[in-house]
Design an enzyme around this catalytic site. Structure first.
Site, PDB file in Angstrom:
ATOM      1  N   SER A 141       0.834  -1.208   0.000  1.00  0.00           N
ATOM      2  CA  SER A 141       0.000   0.000   0.000  1.00  0.00           C
ATOM      3  C   SER A 141       0.866   1.255   0.000  1.00  0.00           C
ATOM      4  CB  SER A 141      -0.893   0.003   1.246  1.00  0.00           C
ATOM      5  OG  SER A 141      -1.511   1.252   1.435  1.00  0.00           O
ATOM      6  N   TYR A 195      -2.316  -0.297  10.100  1.00  0.00           N
ATOM      7  CA  TYR A 195      -2.504  -0.852   8.753  1.00  0.00           C
ATOM      8  C   TYR A 195      -1.239  -0.673   7.923  1.00  0.00           C
ATOM      9  CZ  TYR A 195      -3.925  -1.091   3.868  1.00  0.00           C
ATOM     10  OH  TYR A 195      -3.986  -1.390   2.531  1.00  0.00           O
TER      11      TYR A 195
END
Length: 343
Positions: free
Chosen positions: A128, A153
């Site tokens: 990501s 995350y």
């Protein structure tokens, strides 16, 4: 090729699966259909694939089921593994950190262990743009520092890159990590801004813009993500012969491991993004300007030159066109009466 896709009923997973099937590959899917958002959307994505004339085996399995995963790998013996399953969402990681520990860390370890026992020719996995964290040097390059994540995350995705490298080094598993930048398009997740913003505008509800709407985001249309991914499938890394231990390249290795950014490379201010949605929906947004939220990065912009060099492809769908396609789907799925009236 015989390809195992984890998260096959997810947003990116469903689009990737359909493209693989169209291209003639044999696909086996895996998804746990968890309740992070309404599982009906995942079921509808699978029905969408089937409506295009394609069927594929889809196993309901959680990544934390190590034994079940080992059995699936042994039965399928995939040539390529595309690992897209994960607990997504920056803000949710502030509320439920254990979900990220289980899915993104323990689950990814189980995938790596399955690859160790049943080695594929190539493991491609989702990372990501969140890994860039506190870094404010833009555009983000794959050789920039990623040691300061701003959310669990992001930390879990950074950990995935490191875990993949260790297994690549120890067991010669070719691993490619893809840092996705703000993916959007039809069948998108309901917790992401396109759906959230469109719903708020259509319902006349306050649209929350954090950091007073001063963010910039590098939006990447789903078809560009899939095209980039597929062009890398048959190009597994073999180790960088120029890799220097004294001056290590963070994006490659002596092991068969590498990283790529996949982003549109055209960041857009959130206020301009909202204006585009207003034009497409024919309604004004009721803006609620709020301070910067915990875990958010300020701006994102991808340097995807490595991707272009290796694949000859760069994301090309402009935001205006991509959002038009998204709104067409949004209205057909969430507002079918409007879609019928327009037809």
């Amino acid at each position: 090729m015989k390809i195992l896709v984890t998260g096959a009923a997810g947003f990116i997973g469903a689009h990737t699966t359909l493209r693989l099937l169209r291209d003639g590959h044999e696909v086996v899917g895996l998804d746990n259909f968890n309740s992070y958002y309404d599982p009906q959307l995942k079921l509808d994505r699978v029905r969408w694939i089937e409506s295009q004339g394609y069927r594929f085996p889809l196993r309901r399995l959680d990544l934390c089921d190590a034994t079940g995963l080992q059995r699936l790998f042994a039965a399928v013996r995939p040539q390529v593994v595309i690992h897209l399953a994960a607990q997504a969402g920056v803000r949710y990681s502030l509320e439920n950190p254990q979900a990220y520990l289980q899915s993104n860390l323990a689950g990814f370890l189980n995938v790596l262990e399955a690859c160790r026992r049943q080695p594929p020719e190539h493991l491609v996995y989702a990372s990501s743009s969140s890994v860039y964290g506190a870094n404010q040097r833009v555009p983000y390059g794959v050789r920039d520092n990623t040691d300061h994540p701003l959310s669990l995350y992001a930390a879990s995705k950074k950990a995935n890159e490191l875990m993949a490298h260790s297994y690549s080094h120890l067991y010669a598993i070719p691993c490619t990590g893809l840092r996705f930048f703000t993916v959007y398009g039809p069948w998108g997740r309901p917790d992401m801004s396109p759906v959230l913003f469109a719903q708020a505008i259509c319902r006349g509800e306050p649209l929350k813009l954090f950091n007073h709407g001063q963010h910039q985001r590098d939006f990447t249309y789903i078809d560009d993500i899939v095209e980039s991914l597929l062009r890398l499938l048959d190009q597994p890394p073999r180790g960088n012969p120029q890799w220097d231990r004294l001056q290590p390249d963070p994006a490659s290795s002596m092991a068969p491991w590498r990283l790529f950014n996949i982003g549109g490379q055209r960041p857009v201010a959130l206020k301009d993004y909202v204006s585009l949605l207003e034009r497409l929906l024919g309604r004004k947004a009721q803006l609620e300007l709020l301070p910067l939220q915990q875990g958010d990065v300020l701006d994102t912009c991808a340097d995807a030159s490595d991707l272009a060099q290796v694949t000859g492809f760069s994301p090309r769908v402009e935001l205006a066109e991509g959002m038009r396609r998204f709104i067409d789907w949004y209205q057909s799925y969430y507002q079918p009466e409007i879609a019928r009236a327009r037809a």
